[in-house]
Scaffold this motif. Structure first.
Motif, PDB file in Angstrom:
ATOM      1  N   VAL A   1       0.843  -1.163   0.162  1.00 32.94           N
ATOM      2  CA  VAL A   1       0.087   0.034  -0.008  1.00 32.94           C
ATOM      3  C   VAL A   1       0.779   1.361   0.052  1.00 32.94           C
ATOM      4  O   VAL A   1       0.635   2.265  -0.625  1.00 32.94           O
ATOM      5  N   SER A   2       1.830   1.302   0.924  1.00 34.22           N
ATOM      6  CA  SER A   2       2.802   2.283   1.012  1.00 34.22           C
ATOM      7  C   SER A   2       3.484   2.632  -0.517  1.00 34.22           C
ATOM      8  O   SER A   2       3.825   3.959  -0.788  1.00 34.22           O
ATOM      9  N   ASP A   3       3.873   1.741  -1.193  1.00 35.93           N
ATOM     10  CA  ASP A   3       4.331   1.632  -2.636  1.00 35.93           C
ATOM     11  C   ASP A   3       3.485   1.983  -3.620  1.00 35.93           C
ATOM     12  O   ASP A   3       3.686   2.156  -4.777  1.00 35.93           O
ATOM     13  N   GLY A   4       2.301   2.013  -3.383  1.00 34.02           N
ATOM     14  CA  GLY A   4       1.045   2.267  -4.249  1.00 34.02           C
ATOM     15  C   GLY A   4       0.943   0.789  -5.461  1.00 34.02           C
ATOM     16  O   GLY A   4       0.234   1.035  -6.466  1.00 34.02           O
ATOM     17  N   ASP A   5       1.208  -0.306  -4.872  1.00 32.25           N
ATOM     18  CA  ASP A   5       1.366  -1.440  -5.618  1.00 32.25           C
ATOM     19  C   ASP A   5      -0.084  -2.165  -5.581  1.00 32.25           C
ATOM     20  O   ASP A   5      -0.302  -2.821  -6.677  1.00 32.25           O
ATOM     21  N   VAL A   6      -1.007  -1.660  -4.603  1.00 33.11           N
ATOM     22  CA  VAL A   6      -2.383  -2.173  -4.818  1.00 33.11           C
ATOM     23  C   VAL A   6      -3.243  -1.174  -4.132  1.00 33.11           C
ATOM     24  O   VAL A   6      -2.971  -0.252  -3.584  1.00 33.11           O
ATOM     25  N   TYR A   7      -4.625  -1.325  -4.701  1.00 37.73           N
ATOM     26  CA  TYR A   7      -5.664  -0.530  -4.284  1.00 37.73           C
ATOM     27  C   TYR A   7      -5.920  -1.110  -2.743  1.00 37.73           C
ATOM     28  O   TYR A   7      -5.851  -2.268  -2.476  1.00 37.73           O
TER      29      TYR A   7
END
Length: 252
Positions: free
Chosen positions: A29-35
């Motif tokens: 989540v912190s890396d923006g890899d998943v919703y």
């Protein structure tokens, strides 16, 4: 020498799995890899660097649960003696397959080798569920296991029933979600409320998370019955007529 801490293996497994999920979720989540709203567990471990943590910890969890499966098999085998029934052997095979499935899930990420990953997931969740069902049946029919109480048997039965409900809901909703999403094709980790079928998708992911926690809860119940397990062993060295000897038994 006597080893008596076998109850730690199911406890460690039950702790390792959630820790793995939460750590990899936070990184993804912190890396923006998943919703961020309830992604699939596999999706929070598919891209680096979270995939590295996911793979390492899940492999440890797989080793722990296979150790639990082996200890349970040997415990029941000791009780049955020479009359070790087929249900114990079948249960042992199912448990090992589930552990192997967990390792496959860890090493074959969903974005890289999806077909193999799905096979691993089926082994971990479906075959693993079958293992717990057989163990529940054994718990209700076997006498003589120390610390195995009726409350423990009821707890295992309840976990199995709830797990079955979650599994059915999860499978149905993921199918309906994909049907509604057609003809759009997206990766599940990027599935947002803007796409069709999102409600069913989230329902399916929630069922997966809850089902995983139930697996941990069921495995943890073995800790009660492992408290009285003892392994007595002795090392000998020297000439060829010396040997490494080990014996196992359960104290009442």
């Amino acid at each position: 020498m006597i080893f008596r801490y076998f109850y730690l293996f199911p406890v460690l497994f039950a702790a390792t799995l959630p820790v793995t999920f939460f750590i990899t979720y936070a990184i993804a989540v912190s890396d923006g890899d998943v919703y961020p709203w309830f992604p699939y567990i596999s999706d929070v471990g598919t891209l680096p660097p979270e995939s590295c943590v996911f793979g390492q910890l899940m492999n440890i969890a797989a080793l722990l649960i296979m150790t639990v499966v082996f200890l349970r098999y040997e415990q029941l085998k000791t009780i049955w003696g020479t009359n070790n029934p087929k249900k114990n052997k079948v249960s042992f095979a199912l448990g090992l397959l589930a552990g192997i499935g967990l390792s496959i899930v860890a090493n074959f990420q969903v974005d890289n080798v999806n077909s193999v990953h799905l096979i691993g997931a089926a082994l971990a969740f479906l075959v693993g569920g079958a293992y717990f069902h057989v163990q529940t049946y054994i718990s209700w029919t076997l006498q003589g296991v120390a610390e195995s109480t009726k409350k423990l048997h009821i707890l295992r039965l309840v976990i199995c029933v709830v797990y079955d409900i979650f599994a059915v809901i999860g499978i149905v909703t993921v199918i309906v979600g994909y049907i509604k999403l057609r003809p759009t094709v997206i990766r599940t980790r990027a599935w947002t409320p803007a796409e069709e079928g999102y409600a069913e998708h989230v329902t399916s992911t929630v069922m997966e998370w809850l089902g995983s926690f139930l697996i941990c809860a069921y495995a943890a119940t073995f800790a009660y019955e492992f408290k009285n397990l003892r392994l007595e062993y002795a090392f000998t060295t020297g000439r060829s007529n010396d040997s490494l000897q080990s014996t196992g038994n359960e104290e009442p």
